[in-house]
Design an enzyme around this catalytic site. Structure first.
Site, mmCIF file in Angstrom:
data_model
loop_
_atom_site.group_PDB
_atom_site.id
_atom_site.type_symbol
_atom_site.label_atom_id
_atom_site.label_comp_id
_atom_site.label_asym_id
_atom_site.label_seq_id
_atom_site.Cartn_x
_atom_site.Cartn_y
_atom_site.Cartn_z
ATOM 1 N N SER A 70 77.989 36.156 -81.428
ATOM 2 C CA SER A 70 78.801 35.205 -82.189
ATOM 3 C C SER A 70 77.945 34.341 -83.118
ATOM 4 O O SER A 70 76.736 34.176 -82.910
ATOM 5 C CB SER A 70 79.576 34.301 -81.232
ATOM 6 O OG SER A 70 80.327 35.090 -80.328
HETATM 7 N N1 SAM Z 1 78.588 35.947 -75.514
HETATM 8 C C1 SAM Z 1 78.109 37.035 -76.325
HETATM 9 C C2 SAM Z 1 76.782 36.757 -76.959
HETATM 10 O O1 SAM Z 1 76.250 35.658 -76.806
HETATM 11 O O2 SAM Z 1 76.265 37.682 -77.592
HETATM 12 C C3 SAM Z 1 79.105 37.466 -77.366
HETATM 13 C C4 SAM Z 1 80.175 38.246 -76.750
HETATM 14 S S1 SAM Z 1 81.079 39.371 -77.744
HETATM 15 C C5 SAM Z 1 81.777 38.345 -78.972
HETATM 16 C C6 SAM Z 1 82.393 39.659 -76.568
HETATM 17 C C7 SAM Z 1 81.979 40.463 -75.366
HETATM 18 O O3 SAM Z 1 83.043 40.439 -74.422
HETATM 19 C C8 SAM Z 1 81.704 41.924 -75.680
HETATM 20 O O4 SAM Z 1 80.415 42.261 -75.277
HETATM 21 C C9 SAM Z 1 82.765 42.670 -74.874
HETATM 22 O O5 SAM Z 1 82.337 43.922 -74.383
HETATM 23 C C10 SAM Z 1 83.032 41.681 -73.757
HETATM 24 N N2 SAM Z 1 84.305 41.838 -73.045
HETATM 25 C C11 SAM Z 1 85.533 42.168 -73.516
HETATM 26 N N3 SAM Z 1 86.443 42.184 -72.511
HETATM 27 C C12 SAM Z 1 85.756 41.849 -71.378
HETATM 28 C C13 SAM Z 1 86.144 41.707 -69.999
HETATM 29 N N4 SAM Z 1 87.397 41.857 -69.571
HETATM 30 N N5 SAM Z 1 85.185 41.359 -69.117
HETATM 31 C C14 SAM Z 1 83.899 41.159 -69.506
HETATM 32 N N6 SAM Z 1 83.484 41.315 -70.785
HETATM 33 C C15 SAM Z 1 84.409 41.646 -71.708
#
Ligand code: SAM
Length: 226
Positions: A70
């Site tokens: 992000s």
């Molecule tokens: N916090 C992260 C960083 O600092 O890089 C950014 C996260 S990215 C915007 C969103 C993440 O949420 C993705 O890696 C995606 O695979 C994960 N995601 C989506 N649904 C999820 C779930 N139900 N449980 C865990 N992770 C999930």
């Protein structure tokens, strides 16, 4: 002003300092502990080598598997909204690159983080190890259900966009704890901040945002119209 990437290549410390002043402090991030954490975590280590020059830019970046790290400002808004304290145990849903977890790891006692995509979880684990971060506990799985084994948490941050607030996450908040979560459809998400006060929760709506979808049992179904 120097081009965005230049000092990330030659001087990451200067690039971070500039990111903190220009992108965070000037836009209302004022918690000095939070600003210090952003000044110290090497964001360029959480992106692919080919993207390191733009690691400190004012935007999200792809990290593979269709996911993103992000924008620094959005990570800071969510971190500040949690009001992290040194003794806290915080749950993050959506490890992604690991950057948000690494920032939180500088601010609180323990970070629990859940990622749905195994390849990203492994990649983040290797980065934490490389940086000597030892207060992040990881799990691969569906974070829309939280992590009941370690609940309740002093704060929960969800870094993917949910259709609604997952009941499991609400239930895993300690008294006085906050849940920070983007809610809404792809183009129309807003940050929501809930605070648990005894049996009830108070809630405020924050800024508009755009996150990849939260996919899981208490979230979007894979391939659904998020
Ligand atoms: N916090 C992260 C960083 O600092 O890089 C950014 C996260 S990215 C915007 C969103 C993440 O949420 C993705 O890696 C995606 O695979 C994960 N995601 C989506 N649904 C999820 C779930 N139900 N449980 C865990 N992770 C999930």
């Amino acid at each position: 002003m120097r081009p965005e990437g230049e000092d990330a290549r030659t001087d990451p410390v200067a690039a971070r300092k500039r990111m903190v002043e220009v992108q965070l402090r000037s836009r209302g991030i004022e918690d000095e502990r939070v600003l210090d954490a952003f000044a110290s975590v090497p964001r360029h280590r959480f992106v692919e080598p080919a993207m390191r020059l733009s690691a400190y830019g004012d935007h999200a970046l792809p990290i593979g598997e269709g996911q993103t790290i992000s924008q620094p400002y959005m990570v800071a808004v969510m971190t500040q909204a949690l009001r992290p304290k040194a003794e806290d145990r915080i749950l993050e849903i959506g490890t992604g690159s690991g950057y948000q977890a690494a920032v939180l790891a500088r601010l609180v006692r323990t970070v629990f983080t859940v990622e749905r995509v195994p390849g990203l979880a492994r990649r983040a684990q290797a980065i934490f190890a490389g940086l000597g971060i030892d207060n992040v506990i990881q799990r691969t799985g569906d974070g829309s259900l939280g992590w009941s084994r370690y609940a309740p948490f002093d704060g929960i941050v969800v870094t993917a966009g949910a259709p609604r607030i997952p009941e499991s996450l609400r239930e895993q908040l300690a008294d006085g704890a906050r849940l920070v979560i983007p809610v809404g459809t792809g183009a129309h998400q807003v940050l929501r901040v809930l605070e648990r006060r005894g049996d009830r929760t108070v809630e405020r709506t924050g800024e508009a945002c755009t996150f990849v979808p939260l996919i899981g049992r208490e979230a979007w179904r894979e391939g659904s119209g998020s």
